[in-house]
Write a protein that holds these residues in place. Sequence first.
Motif, PDB file in Angstrom:
ATOM      1  N   UNK A   1       0.905  -1.063   0.071  1.00  0.00           N
ATOM      2  CA  UNK A   1      -0.113  -0.103  -0.033  1.00  0.00           C
ATOM      3  C   UNK A   1       0.957   1.191   0.133  1.00  0.00           C
ATOM      4  N   UNK A   2       0.653   2.325  -1.027  1.00  0.00           N
ATOM      5  CA  UNK A   2       1.494   3.381  -0.977  1.00  0.00           C
ATOM      6  C   UNK A   2       1.106   4.374  -0.019  1.00  0.00           C
ATOM      7  N   UNK A   3       2.294   4.921   0.466  1.00  0.00           N
ATOM      8  CA  UNK A   3       2.094   6.053   1.415  1.00  0.00           C
ATOM      9  C   UNK A   3       1.057   7.220   1.229  1.00  0.00           C
ATOM     10  N   UNK A   4       0.501   7.555   2.228  1.00  0.00           N
ATOM     11  CA  UNK A   4      -0.547   8.729   2.059  1.00  0.00           C
ATOM     12  C   UNK A   4       0.245   9.983   1.814  1.00  0.00           C
ATOM     13  N   UNK A   5       1.358  10.238   2.523  1.00  0.00           N
ATOM     14  CA  UNK A   5       2.297  11.191   2.718  1.00  0.00           C
ATOM     15  C   UNK A   5       3.630  10.541   2.699  1.00  0.00           C
ATOM     16  N   UNK A  28       1.585   6.057   6.616  1.00  0.00           N
ATOM     17  CA  UNK A  28       0.697   5.253   5.745  1.00  0.00           C
ATOM     18  C   UNK A  28      -0.744   5.948   5.744  1.00  0.00           C
ATOM     19  N   UNK A  29      -1.573   5.570   4.845  1.00  0.00           N
ATOM     20  CA  UNK A  29      -3.157   5.781   4.921  1.00  0.00           C
ATOM     21  C   UNK A  29      -3.832   5.399   6.140  1.00  0.00           C
ATOM     22  N   UNK A  30      -4.966   5.984   6.651  1.00  0.00           N
ATOM     23  CA  UNK A  30      -5.658   5.570   7.707  1.00  0.00           C
ATOM     24  C   UNK A  30      -5.049   5.833   9.188  1.00  0.00           C
ATOM     25  N   UNK A  61       7.599  16.030  -2.177  1.00  0.00           N
ATOM     26  CA  UNK A  61       6.246  15.867  -1.370  1.00  0.00           C
ATOM     27  C   UNK A  61       5.446  14.958  -2.419  1.00  0.00           C
ATOM     28  N   UNK A  62       5.026  13.989  -1.720  1.00  0.00           N
ATOM     29  CA  UNK A  62       4.098  12.987  -2.721  1.00  0.00           C
ATOM     30  C   UNK A  62       3.065  12.515  -1.803  1.00  0.00           C
ATOM     31  N   UNK A  63       1.918  13.005  -2.518  1.00  0.00           N
ATOM     32  CA  UNK A  63       0.509  12.459  -1.406  1.00  0.00           C
ATOM     33  C   UNK A  63      -0.436  11.558  -2.462  1.00  0.00           C
ATOM     34  N   UNK A  64      -0.289  10.678  -1.710  1.00  0.00           N
ATOM     35  CA  UNK A  64      -1.168   9.374  -2.347  1.00  0.00           C
ATOM     36  C   UNK A  64      -0.797   9.095  -3.746  1.00  0.00           C
ATOM     37  N   UNK A  65       0.532   9.322  -4.032  1.00  0.00           N
ATOM     38  CA  UNK A  65       1.182   8.813  -5.276  1.00  0.00           C
ATOM     39  C   UNK A  65       1.373  10.063  -6.231  1.00  0.00           C
ATOM     40  N   UNK A 203      -3.485  10.733  18.596  1.00  0.00           N
ATOM     41  CA  UNK A 203      -2.734   9.983  17.309  1.00  0.00           C
ATOM     42  C   UNK A 203      -2.510   8.673  17.494  1.00  0.00           C
ATOM     43  N   UNK A 204      -2.294   7.864  16.308  1.00  0.00           N
ATOM     44  CA  UNK A 204      -1.877   6.509  16.224  1.00  0.00           C
ATOM     45  C   UNK A 204      -0.618   6.605  16.199  1.00  0.00           C
ATOM     46  N   UNK A 205       0.103   7.739  15.526  1.00  0.00           N
ATOM     47  CA  UNK A 205       1.517   7.525  15.538  1.00  0.00           C
ATOM     48  C   UNK A 205       1.844   9.273  15.577  1.00  0.00           C
ATOM     49  N   UNK A 206       3.157   9.471  15.941  1.00  0.00           N
ATOM     50  CA  UNK A 206       3.551  11.013  15.701  1.00  0.00           C
ATOM     51  C   UNK A 206       4.899  11.058  15.569  1.00  0.00           C
ATOM     52  N   UNK A 207       5.507  12.487  15.308  1.00  0.00           N
ATOM     53  CA  UNK A 207       6.993  12.628  15.142  1.00  0.00           C
ATOM     54  C   UNK A 207       7.435  14.001  15.937  1.00  0.00           C
TER      55      UNK A 207
END
Length: 314
Positions: A1-5, A28-30, A61-65, A203-207
């Motif tokens: 699955x390609x990254x969302x961001x 990743x998406x979701x 910067x690539x958004x959803x491909x 958040x499910x994850x963060x930076x």
Amino acid sequence: MRPAIDIRSLRVDYGDFVAVDDLTLTVPPGEVFGLVGPNGAGKTSTFRVITTLMEPTYGEVILDGVDVFEDLETARRIIGYMPDLAPVPSDLKVQEFLEFHAAAYGLGNRAQRRDRVAECLEEVALTDQRDKWCKQLSRGQTQRVVLAKTLLHRPRVLVLDEPASGLDPLARRDLRSALRRLAATGATVFISSHILSELAEMCTSLCVMNRGKLLASGTAEEVRHQLGTNERILTANLLCKPGEAREWLASHASVHDLQVEGHQIVFGFKGDDDAQADLMEGLIRLGVRLRSFEEKRSSFEDILVEVAENNRRS
């Protein structure tokens, strides 16, 4: 699955000042993904590049491909952007405000636009406010109306800048629920906030960014580990006199700032979960009768405060 961001080697310069320094990040998406850091960390510049409001010095910067800088119009259809303190007109009702933006997005005929507005109002739990004047909305309701506007064109990537700023606990809870529902549909939410405890919950994850650089990313626990903050405060509540236990604990290099109050021993501990388990096992083998063993770990806010203080010292 390609990254969302997918952010690759992103750099943003303002003259001699480097706001974002070689940022590489994949979401990743979701996901509900949080971006945190002290003032001057590079969060706003990163958001401005992602939302096509500025070009970087270099990077991708690539958004959803879709490459943001090679196909700007397609990228903008993917993005939903909610800036901090987004204004709403005082002379329009909620329904009118959203229908205006639905028309600006070119969302079908009038009936289709009204249906989409109804869906978005339901998504943010404001269906009963559709006929209310925007000027009569509370701060939390205004934020949710702006979120509904952001959702109208079904963006696959939502970029939300400080969406919980100034909201009371109930409004933050409602916003958090709305964002989780969106992520469950496959949308990706990229969110910044200074309400750090809320981010950790939301958040499910963060930076974590600081001075333009990425310091750590992952779950809140993974970020804490990457930043090397295994420090915790432990409290041993005893059913016996603390003398022998105190002497045994004081002999460990990982134990510091040990204090005794009655049958309670409080001390700082530097070590991982296995080392803490070994400590508890050692006390029991020593014959110490433990009523309870409590842990207080560094909060995510503590981590960010430490990062900001390191900024000042350096």
